[in-house]
Design a protein around this motif. Sequence first.
Motif, PDB file in Angstrom:
ATOM      1  N   LYS A   1      -5.296   6.266 -11.354  1.00  0.00           N
ATOM      2  CA  LYS A   1      -4.857   5.301 -12.367  1.00  0.00           C
ATOM      3  C   LYS A   1      -3.466   5.648 -12.891  1.00  0.00           C
ATOM      4  O   LYS A   1      -2.651   4.770 -13.182  1.00  0.00           O
ATOM      5  CB  LYS A   1      -5.866   5.250 -13.509  1.00  0.00           C
ATOM      6  CG  LYS A   1      -5.725   4.025 -14.392  1.00  0.00           C
ATOM      7  CD  LYS A   1      -6.957   3.793 -15.240  1.00  0.00           C
ATOM      8  CE  LYS A   1      -6.855   2.465 -15.975  1.00  0.00           C
ATOM      9  NZ  LYS A   1      -8.065   2.180 -16.772  1.00  0.00           N
TER      10      LYS A   1
ATOM     11  N   GLU B   1      -8.516  -5.710  -5.210  1.00  0.00           N
ATOM     12  CA  GLU B   1      -7.264  -6.463  -5.089  1.00  0.00           C
ATOM     13  C   GLU B   1      -6.761  -6.500  -3.647  1.00  0.00           C
ATOM     14  O   GLU B   1      -6.368  -7.548  -3.134  1.00  0.00           O
ATOM     15  CB  GLU B   1      -6.192  -5.844  -5.990  1.00  0.00           C
ATOM     16  CG  GLU B   1      -6.388  -6.081  -7.473  1.00  0.00           C
ATOM     17  CD  GLU B   1      -6.272  -7.547  -7.850  1.00  0.00           C
ATOM     18  OE1 GLU B   1      -5.342  -8.207  -7.376  1.00  0.00           O
ATOM     19  OE2 GLU B   1      -7.124  -8.013  -8.632  1.00  0.00           O
ATOM     20  N   MET B   2      -6.779  -5.354  -2.990  1.00  0.00           N
ATOM     21  CA  MET B   2      -6.251  -5.284  -1.633  1.00  0.00           C
ATOM     22  C   MET B   2      -7.167  -5.984  -0.633  1.00  0.00           C
ATOM     23  O   MET B   2      -6.691  -6.633   0.305  1.00  0.00           O
ATOM     24  CB  MET B   2      -6.041  -3.819  -1.228  1.00  0.00           C
ATOM     25  CG  MET B   2      -5.003  -3.104  -2.076  1.00  0.00           C
ATOM     26  SD  MET B   2      -3.366  -3.898  -2.058  1.00  0.00           S
ATOM     27  CE  MET B   2      -2.759  -3.364  -0.473  1.00  0.00           C
TER      28      MET B   2
ATOM     29  N   GLU C   1      -1.149   4.581  -9.826  1.00  0.00           N
ATOM     30  CA  GLU C   1      -1.252   3.202  -9.333  1.00  0.00           C
ATOM     31  C   GLU C   1      -1.491   2.160 -10.430  1.00  0.00           C
ATOM     32  O   GLU C   1      -1.572   0.963 -10.153  1.00  0.00           O
ATOM     33  CB  GLU C   1      -2.383   3.102  -8.293  1.00  0.00           C
ATOM     34  CG  GLU C   1      -2.186   3.971  -7.062  1.00  0.00           C
ATOM     35  CD  GLU C   1      -0.952   3.595  -6.266  1.00  0.00           C
ATOM     36  OE1 GLU C   1      -0.609   2.390  -6.232  1.00  0.00           O
ATOM     37  OE2 GLU C   1      -0.328   4.491  -5.678  1.00  0.00           O
TER      38      GLU C   1
ATOM     39  N   MET D   1      -4.056   1.312 -11.906  1.00  0.00           N
ATOM     40  CA  MET D   1      -5.367   0.660 -11.835  1.00  0.00           C
ATOM     41  C   MET D   1      -6.357   1.653 -11.256  1.00  0.00           C
ATOM     42  O   MET D   1      -5.959   2.656 -10.643  1.00  0.00           O
ATOM     43  CB  MET D   1      -5.320  -0.619 -10.994  1.00  0.00           C
ATOM     44  CG  MET D   1      -5.023  -0.424  -9.522  1.00  0.00           C
ATOM     45  SD  MET D   1      -5.029  -1.985  -8.588  1.00  0.00           S
ATOM     46  CE  MET D   1      -3.440  -2.667  -9.049  1.00  0.00           C
TER      47      MET D   1
ATOM     48  N   GLN E   1     -10.618  -1.151  -8.705  1.00  0.00           N
ATOM     49  CA  GLN E   1      -9.772  -2.330  -8.883  1.00  0.00           C
ATOM     50  C   GLN E   1      -8.806  -2.478  -7.710  1.00  0.00           C
ATOM     51  O   GLN E   1      -8.564  -3.584  -7.222  1.00  0.00           O
ATOM     52  CB  GLN E   1      -8.992  -2.221 -10.198  1.00  0.00           C
ATOM     53  CG  GLN E   1      -9.840  -2.387 -11.450  1.00  0.00           C
ATOM     54  CD  GLN E   1      -9.055  -2.043 -12.712  1.00  0.00           C
ATOM     55  OE1 GLN E   1      -8.232  -1.120 -12.726  1.00  0.00           O
ATOM     56  NE2 GLN E   1      -9.302  -2.778 -13.772  1.00  0.00           N
ATOM     57  N   TYR E   2      -8.258  -1.354  -7.262  1.00  0.00           N
ATOM     58  CA  TYR E   2      -7.324  -1.376  -6.133  1.00  0.00           C
ATOM     59  C   TYR E   2      -8.014  -1.904  -4.886  1.00  0.00           C
ATOM     60  O   TYR E   2      -7.474  -2.763  -4.180  1.00  0.00           O
ATOM     61  CB  TYR E   2      -6.789   0.038  -5.883  1.00  0.00           C
ATOM     62  CG  TYR E   2      -5.765   0.115  -4.772  1.00  0.00           C
ATOM     63  CD1 TYR E   2      -4.417  -0.078  -5.028  1.00  0.00           C
ATOM     64  CD2 TYR E   2      -6.155   0.390  -3.459  1.00  0.00           C
ATOM     65  CE1 TYR E   2      -3.477  -0.004  -4.013  1.00  0.00           C
ATOM     66  CE2 TYR E   2      -5.215   0.453  -2.435  1.00  0.00           C
ATOM     67  CZ  TYR E   2      -3.884   0.260  -2.724  1.00  0.00           C
ATOM     68  OH  TYR E   2      -2.952   0.312  -1.704  1.00  0.00           O
ATOM     69  N   ARG E   3      -9.220  -1.411  -4.628  1.00  0.00           N
ATOM     70  CA  ARG E   3      -9.973  -1.868  -3.447  1.00  0.00           C
ATOM     71  C   ARG E   3     -10.222  -3.373  -3.522  1.00  0.00           C
ATOM     72  O   ARG E   3     -10.025  -4.094  -2.540  1.00  0.00           O
ATOM     73  CB  ARG E   3     -11.294  -1.105  -3.358  1.00  0.00           C
ATOM     74  CG  ARG E   3     -12.253  -1.641  -2.313  1.00  0.00           C
ATOM     75  CD  ARG E   3     -13.483  -0.766  -2.204  1.00  0.00           C
ATOM     76  NE  ARG E   3     -13.324   0.252  -1.181  1.00  0.00           N
ATOM     77  CZ  ARG E   3     -14.155   1.276  -1.001  1.00  0.00           C
ATOM     78  NH1 ARG E   3     -15.185   1.438  -1.816  1.00  0.00           N
ATOM     79  NH2 ARG E   3     -13.952   2.130  -0.011  1.00  0.00           N
TER      80      ARG E   3
ATOM     81  N   MET F   1       0.818  -1.214   0.000  1.00  0.00           N
ATOM     82  CA  MET F   1       0.000   0.000   0.000  1.00  0.00           C
ATOM     83  C   MET F   1       0.849   1.260   0.000  1.00  0.00           C
ATOM     84  O   MET F   1       0.434   2.299  -0.511  1.00  0.00           O
ATOM     85  CB  MET F   1      -0.903   0.023   1.244  1.00  0.00           C
ATOM     86  CG  MET F   1      -2.112  -0.872   1.166  1.00  0.00           C
ATOM     87  SD  MET F   1      -3.031  -0.839   2.734  1.00  0.00           S
ATOM     88  CE  MET F   1      -3.457   0.894   2.864  1.00  0.00           C
TER      89      MET F   1
ATOM     90  N   LYS G   1      -5.841   5.491  -0.560  1.00  0.00           N
ATOM     91  CA  LYS G   1      -5.625   4.035  -0.568  1.00  0.00           C
ATOM     92  C   LYS G   1      -5.987   3.435   0.786  1.00  0.00           C
ATOM     93  O   LYS G   1      -6.591   2.356   0.857  1.00  0.00           O
ATOM     94  CB  LYS G   1      -4.163   3.715  -0.925  1.00  0.00           C
ATOM     95  CG  LYS G   1      -3.833   3.934  -2.394  1.00  0.00           C
ATOM     96  CD  LYS G   1      -2.478   3.361  -2.773  1.00  0.00           C
ATOM     97  CE  LYS G   1      -1.341   4.173  -2.239  1.00  0.00           C
ATOM     98  NZ  LYS G   1      -0.026   3.688  -2.705  1.00  0.00           N
TER      99      LYS G   1
END
Length: 267
Positions: A244, A257-258, A247, A249, A253-255, A139, A214
Motif C-alpha cells: 500500500k 483493478e488490473m 502502490e 492501494m 484492490q490492485y488485483r 504494472m 504484482k
Amino acid sequence: MRNRTILIVDDEPRSREGMKKMLASWASGAYELLTADNGFTALSIVEETAVDLMITDIRMPEINGLSLVAQMKDKRLARQPSVILISGHAEFEYAQQAIQLSVVNYLLKPVSREKLIAAVEDAIKAGEERDRIGLMRKMADPQLMAVAGGEANLSDPVKSAMQYVDEHMGEAVSLKEVADHIHLNGSYFSTLFKEQSGMTFSEYVVRRKLQKAKEMLVKTNLPIAEIAERVGYQTAKYFNKLFKEYETMSPGQYRTEMNKADTEIQK
C-alpha cells in the motif's frame, strides 16, 4: 462488461449506412455500432463514449477526417480509438498524414465487405496489443524500468547483486549477505549501489519483490498470503503495508483493478 464500440463517420448517408450494415452482419451483436454524419458529432461521441475503433471518411465538410483524428488525439479521452481512414481518392498526401497520425489502415472507396471486415479485425487486434502494452507499463515500476534502461552503465558487482536478489526472491535478502556474496565491503557496496541505481539497496529489494508480487497478483489466483511468502515476507500484514505504501492501494484492490482492465482487453 461493455460491448466494444465502433464509430462510423461519413457525411454520405449511403456510404455510412452501407458500412454499418456490412459490419452489423459480421458483428452479430458483439459490437455496438454508432454513426456520425460529421466531425463535430464524432468528437462529441468519443468524448462521452469509450470508442474502440473509429472508421472515418477523409473528405467531409467543416472537419475532414484527418483533422478529426488530429483533434481527437489532442483531447484527453478515457480511451483513444484505433482509426481506419476511408477516401474516395488515392492521394499520397492523405496516406502520408495518416501514417503520421498512427492510423492503422487506409482504404479506398468503394470498400468491399471483405476488405472492410479484414481492416476492422486488424485494427481491433492492434488496439488490443496497444492495451496489453499499456497494461504492462501500468504494472511496471518506473524506477526499476529506469534502472533496466541504463543497465549498460551498471558495474558487474551491481549487476551481480541484482541477479542475486532475483535468484533469492523468496528469502529475506540483506545488504551484508549480498556484499559478502560479491566480495565487497558492505559500506562501499551500499554507496556503489545507490550511485549507480539511484536508490538504496533495501529500496531496490522492496521494489523488485513488489514487482514480482504484482505479476503474481495478475497472472495467478494464488492467495495474497502465499504471494507474500513467495516474495520473502513471512507475514501478509507487513506485505500489505509495504504494498500500500508503494502502490497506494492494497494487493486485493490492485488485483481487482488490473484483472478488470485485462478482462476489458480480452473481451
